[in-house]
Design a protein around this motif. Structure first.
Motif, PDB file in Angstrom:
ATOM      1  N   MET A   1     -16.497 -67.540  -5.304  1.00 25.43           N
ATOM      2  CA  MET A   1     -17.646 -68.303  -5.752  1.00 25.43           C
ATOM      3  C   MET A   1     -18.878 -67.755  -5.036  1.00 25.43           C
ATOM      4  N   LYS A  36     -25.005 -72.870  -6.270  1.00 25.70           N
ATOM      5  CA  LYS A  36     -24.152 -71.912  -6.963  1.00 25.70           C
ATOM      6  C   LYS A  36     -24.927 -71.068  -7.964  1.00 25.70           C
ATOM      7  N   GLU A  38     -24.870 -69.481 -11.438  1.00 28.75           N
ATOM      8  CA  GLU A  38     -24.189 -69.759 -12.697  1.00 28.75           C
ATOM      9  C   GLU A  38     -23.883 -68.469 -13.436  1.00 28.75           C
ATOM     10  N   SER A  39     -22.926 -68.525 -14.336  1.00 30.59           N
ATOM     11  CA  SER A  39     -22.532 -67.367 -15.132  1.00 30.59           C
ATOM     12  C   SER A  39     -23.754 -66.772 -15.841  1.00 30.59           C
ATOM     13  N   GLY A  40     -23.921 -65.472 -15.711  1.00 29.31           N
ATOM     14  CA  GLY A  40     -25.033 -64.776 -16.359  1.00 29.31           C
ATOM     15  C   GLY A  40     -26.327 -64.777 -15.561  1.00 29.31           C
ATOM     16  N   GLU A  41     -26.387 -65.497 -14.441  1.00 32.22           N
ATOM     17  CA  GLU A  41     -27.592 -65.549 -13.608  1.00 32.22           C
ATOM     18  C   GLU A  41     -27.564 -64.460 -12.547  1.00 32.22           C
ATOM     19  N   ALA A  46     -31.124 -67.686  -9.676  1.00 35.48           N
ATOM     20  CA  ALA A  46     -30.372 -68.897  -9.339  1.00 35.48           C
ATOM     21  C   ALA A  46     -31.021 -69.620  -8.168  1.00 35.48           C
ATOM     22  N   THR A  80      -9.855 -70.377  -2.630  1.00 35.01           N
ATOM     23  CA  THR A  80     -11.075 -69.911  -3.294  1.00 35.01           C
ATOM     24  C   THR A  80     -12.081 -69.414  -2.263  1.00 35.01           C
TER      25      THR A  80
END
Length: 138
Positions: A1, A36, A38-41, A46, A80
């Motif tokens: 992550m 966090k 995010e997907s695509g950032e 972010a 994780t």
């Protein structure tokens, strides 16, 4: 992550610390503000988004400078991995205030070490202090 955080540094060379919401993991502990990716950032975008959401400030990604990083488990005992990228920022628009957390405070980086910090934020603080000691030739 992947997580991003900012060491906002004011004109007195103090750093802003943010107290985590009580209901979240590590609730009530102090940290560098962020969140966090995010997907695509991209990380810088972010971080600008997170600072607006958490503190109500606007930051231009060109005003972010990479400082250091920390790694560890997202949750103790869990597999994780978590990577936090810390950036420094000396310019923003607005007055930082705790919109999602329990409070904010400004402190000298050495004073921040006395705070009850989230574990990876303690690593980030040490990296930040080391970076500035090297820059000053200490």
């Amino acid at each position: 992550m992947l997580v991003v955080a900012a060491a906002l540094i004011d004109e007195e060379s103090r750093v802003l610390m943010h107290r985590r919401p009580l209901a979240k993991h590590h609730g009530g502990l102090w940290e560098f503000p962020g969140g966090k990716v995010e997907s695509g950032e991209v990380p810088e975008a972010a971080l600008c988004r997170e600072l607006a959401e958490e503190l109500g400030i606007a930051v231009d990604s060109r005003d972010l400078s990479p400082a250091c990083f920390a790694t560890g488990p997202a949750v103790p005992g869990a597999g994780t991995p978590l990577v936090i990228l810390l950036y420094t920022c000396r310019r923003w628009t607005g007055t930082p205030r705790a919109l999602e957390g329990e409070g904010v405070t400004w402190c000298d980086p050495a004073q921040c070490a006395a705070f009850d910090l989230a574990p990876l934020d303690r690593q980030l603080l040490a990296g930040l202090v080391d970076r500035y000691a090297l820059a000053r030739g200490i």
